[in-house]
Write an enzyme that holds these catalytic residues in place. Structure first.
Site, PDB file in Angstrom:
ATOM      1  CE  LYS A 155      42.323  57.362  50.804  1.00 26.03           C
ATOM      2  NZ  LYS A 155      42.632  57.790  52.133  1.00 26.03           N
ATOM      3  CG  ASP A 191      44.183  58.352  57.556  1.00 24.66           C
ATOM      4  OD1 ASP A 191      45.183  57.788  56.977  1.00 24.66           O
ATOM      5  OD2 ASP A 191      43.180  58.017  56.820  1.00 24.66           O
TER       6      ASP A 191
END
Ligand code: BGC
Length: 454
Positions: A155, A191
């Site tokens: 990311k 997450d």
């Protein structure tokens, strides 16, 4: 009416039933290979055991700190678990400056510890002992609940000196360097794990957690006998463990080449992690806007959009100069727009190109491009979800979901359900549930459940 040529342009994004089935089979195979010790090193869906073995009961109590690093923002949270499936969350968002995302790791962790110290000071908790759950949303090999070695950055992050290191230790050391608060890092989690835990806190049937946000990934509850990499002592007392699939890396062995388009290849070639995270690059918010941008460039070149305007080369220039210019949130806004007014679509076109009055036809073409890119992403995510739902031993399975793409796109959920209906085994009863702050509440729950099982 849509131009036949526009349909043809988008055809590579439309997955046939055969392609869906084939991606599904290849995905299931990779999950099985990731779980097995002998095939794990070559597998690209790594299926890392998380060491989270207890789902919440809803009775958890206490105050916990949580850190959330891995999306667009960095957050510090104070979570109060109140029993009766209830919790309150107080949080603060801090920016992660771009240079910290690609600078020395020590500076990133010092920044995190600095924000944490400010937060604790503001909440007048400097003297309290506080257990902390660290939601660190990158692929990690967990050695236990509070030790996780970073496998690789994703990311857009690329901080030196962190890959291969224990991020729990790096955080602990940064907190110690400041020496201004009594904070113990009790859990490192992904997450997706946070999402699963926070949904399980509300609904005991939750067995899968999925993020479709800046990045894309999922975790699920697996029987311990199938998880070769889980340390033997963790198999004695508990029957299951949450497995972090890290499905973003799916396709790195060529499994998706038969469906990847020229646009997918270009997104990958220009990225800072070439040849990595190929499934993620077809599904996650960090990349979807860029895919639309590249298709738009091709549409301009072939005169399939803004046909009436002589300024097409200038529009192409706008799209060429900056790969982030077409933001992923525009896809959601455009698909949410009303026909034939197209107020949001026209506003986006005006802001991007300075074109005052896009025609209804132009707006429809743009909408169709967005729809095809988003629908393919949702279909691919649903293929993965189906694979995981079908693996779980439960008959009723709730899928906990979070992330900006899933949350804000008006049809992502509906697109996903269409594919789930085709692929989930007939004897399963399934539903999708939106998570409430998985990264915060989930981190506190992992920390709480960890303290309880001790
Ligand atoms: C990371 C995962 C994470 C996902 C969603 C991916 O890039 O590898 O660990 O769960 O993004 O944030």
């Amino acid at each position: 009416m849509l131009d036949a040529e526009v349909r043809e342009l988008m055809q590579p994004f439309v997955l046939s039933d055969y392609q869906v089935q084939e991606v599904y089979s290849r995905f299931c195979l990779e999950v099985a290979r990731g779980l097995k010790r002998s095939t794990h090193p070559q597998a690209n869906v790594k299926c890392f055991p998380t060491y989270v073995q207890d789902l919440p009961t809803g009775d958890e109590m206490g105050k916990y700190l949580a850190l959330d690093l891995g999306g667009t923002n960095f957050r510090v949270l104070l979570v109060s678990l109140k029993g009766h499936h209830d919790a309150t969350v107080d949080s603060q968002i801090y920016a992660v400056p771009k240079d910290l995302m690609v600078g020395p790791g020590v500076e990133l962790f010092d920044h995190i510890a600095g924000c944490l110290a400010k937060f604790v000071e503001k909440h007048d908790m400097k003297t309290a002992y506080l257990p902390l759950g660290f939601t660190f949303s990158f692929p990690c090999v967990q050695l236990g609940l509070k030790e996780g070695l970073l496998v690789r950055w994703t990311k857009g992050f690329d901080c030196a000196g962190v890959e291969g290191e224990d991020v729990g230790r790096l955080l602990h050391e940064a907190i110690q360097r400041r020496g201004d608060a009594d904070i113990a890092v009790v859990a490192i989690l992904n997450d997706t794990t946070g999402t699963l835990m926070s949904c399980a806190h509300r609904n005991a049937d939750c067995r899968v957690g999925v993020i479709v946000g800046t990045g894309c990934n999922a975790c699920y509850v697996e029987d311990v006998e199938n998880v070769d990499l889980l340390r033997a002592d963790f198999k004695k007392t508990k029957r299951s463990v949450i497995v972090n699939a890290e499905w973003g890396a799916f396709g790195e062995g060529g499994q998706l080449d038969f469906v990847r388009t020229e646009y997918d290849r270009e997104v990958d070639e220009k990225s800072i992690n070439r040849a990595e995270q190929l499934f993620e690059k077809m599904t996650a918010g960090m990349y979807l806007g860029n895919l639309v941008r590249l298709v738009l460039l091709r549409a301009l070149e072939r005169k399939l959009i803004f046909k009436q305007s002589s300024r097409r080369p200038e529009f192409a220039g706008v799209l060429q100069r900056n790969e982030d210019v077409f933001e992923t949130r525009y896809i959601s806004e455009i698909e949410d727009d009303t026909f034939p007014e197209f107020a949001s679509t026209r506003k986006i076109v005006r802001n991007l190109f300075g074109l005052e009055k896009a025609s209804v036809e132009d707006c429809q073409t743009l909408r169709y491009i967005c729809e095809c890119v988003a629908k393919r992403a949702a279909t691919l995510v649903a293929i993965g979800v189906s694979g995981l739902v079908n693996r779980t031993s439960n008959r009723r399975v709730i899928v906990g979901m979070d992330g900006s793409v899933y949350r804000y796109h008006p049809k992502f959920d509906a697109y996903m359900r269409q594919t789930l209906q085709k692929l989930v085994k007939a004897d399963k009863e399934w539903d999708i549930m939106l998570s409430e702050d998985g990264s915060g509440r989930g981190a506190a729950l992992v920390a709480a459940v960890a303290s309880k099982s001790k």
